[in-house]
Design an enzyme around this catalytic site. Structure first.
Site, mmCIF file in Angstrom:
data_model
loop_
_atom_site.group_PDB
_atom_site.id
_atom_site.type_symbol
_atom_site.label_atom_id
_atom_site.label_comp_id
_atom_site.label_asym_id
_atom_site.label_seq_id
_atom_site.Cartn_x
_atom_site.Cartn_y
_atom_site.Cartn_z
ATOM 1 C CE LYS A 13 -10.172 32.046 0.643
ATOM 2 N NZ LYS A 13 -9.683 33.407 0.852
ATOM 3 C CE LYS A 58 -12.039 31.871 4.151
ATOM 4 N NZ LYS A 58 -11.334 33.062 3.806
HETATM 5 C C1 PBG Z 1 -10.151 36.883 0.809
HETATM 6 C C2 PBG Z 1 -10.790 36.281 2.000
HETATM 7 C C3 PBG Z 1 -12.078 35.748 1.990
HETATM 8 C C4 PBG Z 1 -12.363 35.347 3.297
HETATM 9 C C5 PBG Z 1 -11.225 35.621 4.073
HETATM 10 N N1 PBG Z 1 -10.246 36.197 3.236
HETATM 11 C C6 PBG Z 1 -13.101 35.681 0.914
HETATM 12 C C7 PBG Z 1 -12.749 35.188 -0.415
HETATM 13 O O1 PBG Z 1 -11.802 34.412 -0.603
HETATM 14 O O2 PBG Z 1 -13.445 35.598 -1.321
HETATM 15 C C8 PBG Z 1 -13.673 34.745 3.696
HETATM 16 C C9 PBG Z 1 -14.027 34.765 5.113
HETATM 17 C C10 PBG Z 1 -15.470 34.553 5.379
HETATM 18 O O3 PBG Z 1 -16.293 34.265 4.488
HETATM 19 O O4 PBG Z 1 -15.839 34.682 6.555
HETATM 20 N N2 PBG Z 1 -8.804 36.875 0.693
#
Ligand code: PBG
Length: 337
Positions: free
Chosen positions: A206, A260
């Site tokens: 991520k 992601k």
């Molecule tokens: C946070 C989380 C995020 C997303 C899913 N879980 C955002 C972040 O890490 O700030 C993002 C999903 C999206 O942008 O659609 N734990």
């Protein structure tokens, strides 16, 4: 590979367009397929009854109260979508520096999971995020002390959050926090409580991305976020490092992996799938959805075509499935054709 020297023939004997000339022929040579079985639908929860709120930066996406989330889960089931992922929009008053609302067995996520499972049982999989950002008053995924994100202290809380969500009936826990060692600890904590069969879908690779903005609006964590997430989420410049992250999470017990964001990271997806042959999912994140919708609303591109092409791209790059806000729309289209 050179087509003429490798014995594969050359023009004019070879005409690549021949196979493309008819719809039936294109279908016959198609290498990848997208089906509703490939889709996971992320949903945003709000308090109340019969409440829906538009997310302005995600046209077409609404936050829903639990009764409507239960209905949406029913829609997903009817469309053939195997699983939904639920994210809470926590009231600002319930956010604290210790994120203790994450451990409240009656928090919105737990109530939603119980309601979905009461209504639909095993007909739909429910995925819950494991991370503290919806509950943390500074918007971070981990506990913060003196401006630093604490790793091991956060992992302890994540283990408790995982157990609370498993008790509510969650099928799949998806740690999205990027703390080190959390998959191992969460697995052990779940097993010790008798939750050997709760799956772990790790957000293994991520990235600290600019594409999460609309999600943070949707869950209400953007306004409170102090600083950025670069000390725990990955540097977008790195690729080999993703393989190390993934290898560690597999060794620690991850059942499934997420890469992601999605479209800007198709190269990572392909490398991860090729290297590990694990069930691997792309998250087409909020900003990707917002870009396509914004352009479509301006008439600058055909939104439906861009939606289907973007989803197919994940399959082509090796994904077994995609978390996407387009899940219901895409499934409807796939079922109609
Ligand atoms: C946070 C989380 C995020 C997303 C899913 N879980 C955002 C972040 O890490 O700030 C993002 C999903 C999206 O942008 O659609 N734990």
């Amino acid at each position: 590979m050179s087509t003429s020297s490798s014995g594969l023939g050359a023009f004019p004997n070879v005409r690549m367009r021949r196979n493309r000339a008819h719809s039936w022929s294109r279908r016959l040579v198609r290498e990848n397929a997208l089906s509703p079985n490939d889709l996971i639908w992320p949903l945003f929860i709000i308090d109340g009854e019969s409440q829906r709120q538009a997310v302005s930066s995600m046209p077409g996406v609404e936050r829903l109260s639990i009764d409507l989330i239960v209905k949406a889960a029913g829609d997903a089931k009817a469309l053939g979508i195997p699983a939904i992922a639920v994210f809470p929009n926590t009231a600002p008053a319930d956010k604290t520096p210790d994120a203790k609302e994450a451990l409240n067995a009656d928090n919105m996520v737990c109530r939603a999971v119980r309601a979905i499972k009461d209504a639909h049982g095993d007909d739909i999989g429910v995925i819950c995020d494991v991370a503290l950002d919806p509950y943390n008053s500074d918007g971070h995924d981990g506990l913060v002390r003196d401006g630093k994100i604490l790793n091991d202290e956060t992992v302890d809380v994540l283990c408790q959050q995982a157990i609370v969500q498993a008790r509510a009936g969650c099928d799949v826990l998806a740690p999205s926090d990027m703390m080190d060692g959390r998959i191992k600890s969460i697995r052990e904590a779940l097993d010790a409580e008798g939750f050997q069969n709760v799956q772990l879908m790790s957000y293994a690779a991520k990235y600290a991305s600019g594409f999460y903005g609309p999600f943070r609006d949707a869950v209400g964590s953007g306004g409170v976020l102090t600083g950025d997430k670069k000390t725990y989420q990955m540097d977008p410049a790195n690729s080999d490092e993703a393989l190390r992250e993934v290898a560690l999470d597999i060794a620690e017990g991850a059942d499934m992996l997420i890469v992601k964001p999605g479209m800007p990271y198709l190269d990572i997806l392909r490398r991860v799938k090729d290297a590990f042959a694990m069930p691997t999912y792309a998250y087409q994140v909020s900003g990707e959805y917002a870009m396509i919708e914004a352009a479509a609303q301006n008439g600058w591109l055909n939104g439906e075509a861009a939606m289907m092409e973007s989803l197919m791209a994940f399959k082509r790059a090796g994904a077994d499935g995609v978390l996407s806000y387009y899940a219901p729309r895409a499934a409807r289209l796939l079922n109609d054709t």
